[in-house]
Design an enzyme around this catalytic site. Structure first.
Site, PDB file in Angstrom:
ATOM      1  N   LYS A  57       0.853  -1.188   0.000  1.00  0.00           N
ATOM      2  CA  LYS A  57       0.000   0.000   0.000  1.00  0.00           C
ATOM      3  C   LYS A  57       0.889   1.238   0.000  1.00  0.00           C
ATOM      4  CE  LYS A  57      -4.431   0.405   2.364  1.00  0.00           C
ATOM      5  NZ  LYS A  57      -5.006   0.553   3.709  1.00  0.00           N
TER       6      LYS A  57
HETATM    7  C1  E4P Z   1      -8.301   0.751   4.203  1.00  0.00           C
HETATM    8  O1  E4P Z   1      -7.615   0.476   3.270  1.00  0.00           O
HETATM    9  C2  E4P Z   1      -8.312   2.100   4.811  1.00  0.00           C
HETATM   10  O2  E4P Z   1      -7.095   2.384   5.381  1.00  0.00           O
HETATM   11  C3  E4P Z   1      -9.440   2.181   5.820  1.00  0.00           C
HETATM   12  O3  E4P Z   1     -10.625   1.703   5.185  1.00  0.00           O
HETATM   13  C4  E4P Z   1      -9.648   3.552   6.396  1.00  0.00           C
HETATM   14  O4  E4P Z   1     -10.839   3.547   7.171  1.00  0.00           O
HETATM   15  P1  E4P Z   1     -11.165   4.701   8.240  1.00  0.00           P
HETATM   16  O5  E4P Z   1     -11.397   5.970   7.500  1.00  0.00           O
HETATM   17  O6  E4P Z   1     -12.420   4.219   8.920  1.00  0.00           O
HETATM   18  O7  E4P Z   1      -9.986   4.780   9.160  1.00  0.00           O
END
Ligand code: E4P
Length: 219
Positions: A83
């Site tokens: 990522k």
């Molecule tokens: C996943 O890849 C993201 O980091 C995550 O869905 C972020 O979610 P949040 O905005 O609830 O922290």
């Protein structure tokens, strides 16, 4: 639509595997910090029980260090998706890692323009954050809609991964629009099962069944 589980909690992932709703897993530095465990051990453990893509995020912000971190994370297991954030350095890293056949999930996407750049950089997944756009008064789900249209217009292979999912309605909306994947926190996955008429109907059936005095397995 594929379901990824948005957590770094191994127990929660293990519990969800028998449901058949774990096509992959997404983690981020905040989710790793919440568990208080070693990043590499956590990613290896998740990859040993999940065969689909498991996202592990770089922590550097410059391209050379992101490359090193990305290659290291990818070496942990064959199903790691590295990522990277949607920055100039992040997309340079995305392009290079993709040239080495490493899966890349471009995260922190908040506009269709950013998503277009990620697709051109060859991203395997783009992660638009629905809930965080809702938090600032925008309609997060509209971004998913725009990206799906843009990617279809040009036949980009990048999968739209609806992230920052907070409600069952977000999941339904993402599915209606045709997002390829939704990464969903375990709590919301369990909420998807619920309907008050299911509970009410089940209770009525069981009450009537009890009146018959029968037992299906007693013969
Ligand atoms: C996943 O890849 C993201 O980091 C995550 O869905 C972020 O979610 P949040 O905005 O609830 O922290």
């Amino acid at each position: 639509m594929k379901f990824f589980v948005d957590t770094a909690d191994i127990k929660q992932i293990e519990d969800l595997i028998p449901t058949g709703f774990v096509d992959g897993v997404t983690t981020n530095p905040s989710l790793i910090a919440k568990q208080g465990k070693d990043l590499s051990d956590t990613i290896k453990s998740i990859c040993s029980i999940v065969s689909g893509p498991v996202s592990a995020e770089v922590a550097a912000t410059d391209h050379p260090t992101m490359m090193e971190e990305g290659k290291y994370l990818a070496s942990l297991a064959k199903n790691v998706a590295v990522k990277v954030p949607l920055t100039v350095e992040g997309l340079k890293t995305c392009k290079k890692l993709r040239e080495q056949q490493i899966m890349v999930n471009v995260t922190l996407c908040f506009s269709a323009a950013q998503a277009l750049l990620a697709a051109k950089a060859g991203a395997s997944f783009i992660s638009p954050f629905v809930g965080r756009l809702d938090d600032i008064g925008e309609k997060g789900i509209s971004l998913i809609e725009d990206i799906v249209i843009i990617y279809e217009n040009y036949g980009f292979e990048t999968e739209v991964l609806a992230a920052s999912i907070r409600t069952t309605q977000h999941v339904i909306d993402a599915a209606l629009i045709g997002a390829h994947v939704a990464t969903v926190p375990p709590k919301v996955i369990y909420e998807l099962y619920n309907h008050e008429l299911t509970d009410k109907g089940l209770k009525a059936f069981l009450d009537d069944w009890a009146k018959t005095g029968q037992s299906i397995l007693s013969k």
